[in-house]
Design an enzyme around this catalytic site. Structure first.
Site, mmCIF file in Angstrom:
data_model
loop_
_atom_site.group_PDB
_atom_site.id
_atom_site.type_symbol
_atom_site.label_atom_id
_atom_site.label_comp_id
_atom_site.label_asym_id
_atom_site.label_seq_id
_atom_site.Cartn_x
_atom_site.Cartn_y
_atom_site.Cartn_z
ATOM 1 N N ASP A 98 0.769 -1.090 0.121
ATOM 2 C CA ASP A 98 -0.028 0.129 0.060
ATOM 3 C C ASP A 98 0.968 1.136 0.066
ATOM 4 O O ASP A 98 1.920 1.183 0.391
ATOM 5 C CB ASP A 98 -0.893 -0.063 1.318
ATOM 6 C CG ASP A 98 -1.944 1.291 1.209
ATOM 7 O OD1 ASP A 98 -2.346 1.461 0.154
ATOM 8 O OD2 ASP A 98 -2.101 1.585 2.393
ATOM 9 N N ASP A 106 -0.203 4.956 0.968
ATOM 10 C CA ASP A 106 -0.587 6.118 2.070
ATOM 11 C C ASP A 106 -0.409 5.458 3.201
ATOM 12 O O ASP A 106 -1.113 4.392 3.456
ATOM 13 C CB ASP A 106 -2.037 6.614 1.702
ATOM 14 C CG ASP A 106 -2.122 7.046 0.342
ATOM 15 O OD1 ASP A 106 -1.114 7.539 -0.312
ATOM 16 O OD2 ASP A 106 -3.039 6.770 -0.062
ATOM 17 N N ARG A 114 -12.750 5.882 -2.886
ATOM 18 C CA ARG A 114 -13.371 7.094 -2.388
ATOM 19 C C ARG A 114 -14.842 7.031 -2.330
ATOM 20 O O ARG A 114 -15.409 7.336 -1.315
ATOM 21 C CB ARG A 114 -12.909 8.339 -3.389
ATOM 22 C CG ARG A 114 -11.702 8.844 -3.278
ATOM 23 C CD ARG A 114 -11.180 10.332 -3.943
ATOM 24 N NE ARG A 114 -11.787 10.248 -5.083
ATOM 25 C CZ ARG A 114 -11.168 10.206 -6.156
ATOM 26 N NH1 ARG A 114 -9.980 9.830 -6.143
ATOM 27 N NH2 ARG A 114 -11.673 10.285 -7.401
ATOM 28 N N SER A 156 -5.803 4.924 -3.875
ATOM 29 C CA SER A 156 -5.848 6.306 -4.688
ATOM 30 C C SER A 156 -5.623 6.210 -5.956
ATOM 31 O O SER A 156 -4.928 5.665 -6.747
ATOM 32 C CB SER A 156 -4.669 7.048 -3.867
ATOM 33 O OG SER A 156 -4.207 8.177 -4.408
ATOM 34 N N ASN A 169 -4.236 8.902 -7.281
ATOM 35 C CA ASN A 169 -2.830 9.763 -7.520
ATOM 36 C C ASN A 169 -1.804 9.118 -6.948
ATOM 37 O O ASN A 169 -0.825 9.736 -7.033
ATOM 38 C CB ASN A 169 -3.179 10.857 -6.284
ATOM 39 C CG ASN A 169 -4.466 11.823 -6.337
ATOM 40 O OD1 ASN A 169 -4.683 12.200 -7.508
ATOM 41 N ND2 ASN A 169 -5.177 11.729 -5.290
ATOM 42 N N ASP A 218 -1.245 -0.443 6.069
ATOM 43 C CA ASP A 218 -1.374 0.160 7.447
ATOM 44 C C ASP A 218 -2.763 0.201 7.652
ATOM 45 O O ASP A 218 -3.366 0.807 8.926
ATOM 46 C CB ASP A 218 -0.872 1.566 7.171
ATOM 47 C CG ASP A 218 -1.620 2.507 6.529
ATOM 48 O OD1 ASP A 218 -2.196 3.742 7.106
ATOM 49 O OD2 ASP A 218 -1.839 2.109 5.081
#
Length: 256
Positions: A14, A16, A67, A142, A144, A200
């Protein structure tokens, strides 16, 4: 030396909260977007304004999810119903997709203004994998992710990326479903049982467990309660930093 079982032949990370500190950026953007929405909703409905709680709502409802799924999960927790809409909805619309778009715009604004912090221990660990020729992928919800990797220079240490755009294009279910991690393993040419997942988020370690991956590493950047949650959701080990896995005594020396 890598803190992994011998059968692991590839690593799926992952982004982030594992490689970069953008988890705090995402959390702040979620709060800003939701608090604005909740204030407006309270003024229209006459219900009291209860702000988005970073300590509880972020981890429980949105962290690690696509999202739209995160928006929907949080609104469901507040018994708020709005139309789903479509990804093409303008950010001003009152739909699930529009709220997700608002949040993404806030993230992009914060990244452009403040940049992205990289965890040095994660860089050290990635470089060790490069030196040992273990394939590496980033698997992130994400949209991004590729830009963050480019901006930070981490793209030079990663072989392939499965991100929110990949999931939308290939119609992959988001975490806690294992689909995106399974796609990452396929791109690296290994079976799930030969790959380690590094996460995480509770939804992320749950995805690793659901996909029957060879090893699931929980990365705890928060507190002992979160570490316990990572274990309960499927982490085989929990560390505070990826560099802890490089300790001579293995992951146990860095367990959180």
């Amino acid at each position: 030396m890598l803190g992994l079982p011998d059968h692991v032949e590839a690593c799926l990370f992952d982004l982030d909260g594992v490689l970069t500190n953008t988890a705090t950026v995402h959390a702040a953007a979620w709060k800003e977007m939701f608090d604005d929405f909740l204030e407006n909703w309270a003024s229209r409905s006459g219900e009291p304004f209860v702000p988005f709680d970073l300590g509880r709502d972020y981890a429980e409802y949105v962290d690690g999810l696509p999202r739209a799924d995160g928006v929907r999960a949080f609104l469901d927790s507040r018994h708020i119903r709005i139309p789903a809409g479509t990804p093409d909805d303008p950010p001003s619309a009152l739909t699930v997709n529009a709220l997700g778009t608002r949040k993404n715009l806030l993230v992009q604004k914060r990244i452009a203004k403040d940049g992205v912090e990289v965890y040095q221990g994660s860089v050290t660990y990635l470089q060790e994998l490069v030196d040992r020729n273990l394939p590496r992928a980033v698997v992130s919800s994400s949209a991004n992710a590729a830009e963050v990797l480019r901006v930070t220079g981490l793209d030079k240490l990663i072989d392939t990326v499965v991100d929110g755009q990949t999931a939308a294009r290939e119609k992959l279910a988001g975490k806690p479903a294992p689909d995106t991690f399974l796609a990452g393993a396929r791109l690296l040419g290994v079976a799930a049982g030969q790959a380690a997942v590094f996460e995480d988020a509770l939804a992320g370690v749950q995805a690793g467990q659901a996909g029957e991956f060879g090893f699931v590493v929980g990365v705890n950047r928060l507190d002992s309660e979160h570490a316990d949650g990572l274990r309960a959701h499927g982490a085989d080990t929990v560390v505070s930093d990826l560099a802890d896995l490089l300790a001579p005594s293995g992951p146990g020396s860095g367990q959180a």
